[in-house]
Write a protein that holds these residues in place. Structure first.
Motif: not given
Lengths: 257, 257
Positions: B227, B230-233
């Motif tokens: 998670m 995937r969020a690519g923070f």
């Protein structure tokens, strides 16, 4: 041309790979493996140095036995290409600028078009040491060259076959073709669930010193919400994050004096 | 991280090739050669079985000595990817369908877009025998798979590196100078910062009852990492999340009886 129909009933119908005077059995085996990886199975040898069959070839083919078993042997390039309507020659340098020169991807598309139209097609690969002779290149319709680093241009024969086999496979997948497996699109959670996560997180943080000084709370909440929205969390992910928050809250409550 | 700037002045600036626990020196050498063919030179090894330097690697690199000489050695995948903003994992099987799956050509375009935008990028390749572990794939942003014949799908490591290096080279030849893919506006944090967030969150949760029952910890960590990856923070977002964690931790510590 006696050999060309030997196992046609088992062919998958891709272009023939023709190796001209290959020296090392290991290379022939690695070529067979690369072909099998991308669904090719018509391997033709012109005067392999160490004869045929060659146990080193089989050993290095990593169980691409169906390609090794169906190998056809020829005395000349002319004989090996006799049943083909379209022949490409791979060269490291575009020596024959009079012939059309294609990149591998374009060549893959051209091979696909020819074979779809019912034309036999093949690709010539030269000797490990010095490639194809000028006379051999003359026999081909067009030239394929690889977009290699000019300072380090030597592709070995199995690598060159791998790239052409790969482009052949790709040419059949078409634009936007689905890869072999596709990630299910992650469906973002309903906004009401996302907003509940906002409230939960902000409420939990209000019990800490996170929003400090207080006049910065509004802009910090803004940044948290932008981040959590942009992440596009799914329903399951939002639930997991709320579980994380509950775990911290439970710990905080339990420790209350 | 210590090694990452060692020879940056000589780099051509393509993606890093990261081999995880490669066994055979010959394969490392063939990887170096394939990289040199297509202009790559940043080779990173995570715990090569036979140590490093390895004379078999040099011998089979066919004079790609500049790649062999610049090899960097790491103890973990995390360390090898620490300075990168975008990490691809190559896999043969659809184990991680939750992550985006790309074909090599699309991946080459994405790598080009990221690197053109100034983001460090790399590609993970697994062990000869069994590829990458689930935990290693978790560390990557996206998955690359090759359009191979399902009946004969085993690409060796040097072939897989060759295809990705080739697609990298091709991605730079495209129409005009404009990249065909547009990098997202948000620049992802360096992997080392993301991995520190993983450690921080998991350590904080270890003080709670979140990982219960204990045998579920591994799969729960897996889901959390997927998670958060995937969020690519961005860098700022990772810092904000670590601030959230510190706020909870501080509250928990303060309340200790």
């Amino acid at each position: 041309m006696a050999g060309t129909n030997r196992s046609d009933e088992n062919r998958t119908g891709g272009p023939a790979i023709i190796l001209v005077e290959p020296q090392l059995g290991e290379n022939i085996g690695m070529v067979a493996r690369a072909m099998a990886n991308f669904g090719l199975d018509d391997l033709r040898l012109v005067n392999p140095r160490d004869g045929w069959p060659n146990e080193k070839a089989r050993a290095s083919a990593s169980r691409a036995d169906h390609v090794i078993d169906a190998v056809q042997l020829f005395d000349t390039v002319e004989a090996a290409a006799a049943d083909l309507a379209y022949l490409l020659a791979t060269t490291a340098r575009p020596r024959y600028s009079i012939k059309p020169v294609r990149g591998p991807e374009e060549a893959g598309g051209e091979l696909r078009a020819r074979i779809t139209a019912g034309q036999g097609a093949g690709i010539l690969f030269g000797r490990e040491r010095f490639g194809l002779s000028n006379e051999e290149v003359d026999l081909a319709d067009e030239i394929v060259t690889f977009p290699v680093n000019p300072a380090f241009a030597s592709l070995n024969i199995a690598q060159a076959v791998l790239l052409m086999s790969y482009e052949w496979m790709k040419s059949g997948l078409g634009e936007g073709a689905a890869p072999r497996f596709q990630a299910p699109n992650v469906v973002p959670a309903a906004k009401e669930d996302l907003y509940r996560l906002f409230d939960h997180l902000e409420g939990a943080l209000d019990t800490t010193n996170f929003f400090f000084p207080p006049e910065k709370r509004e802009s910090m909440v803004h940044n948290l919400r932008i981040m959590l929205t942009r992440a596009g969390f799914s329903d399951a992910e939002v639930r997991m994050l709320r579980g994380v928050l509950r775990a911290f809250e439970y710990r905080i409550e339990k420790d209350q004096p």
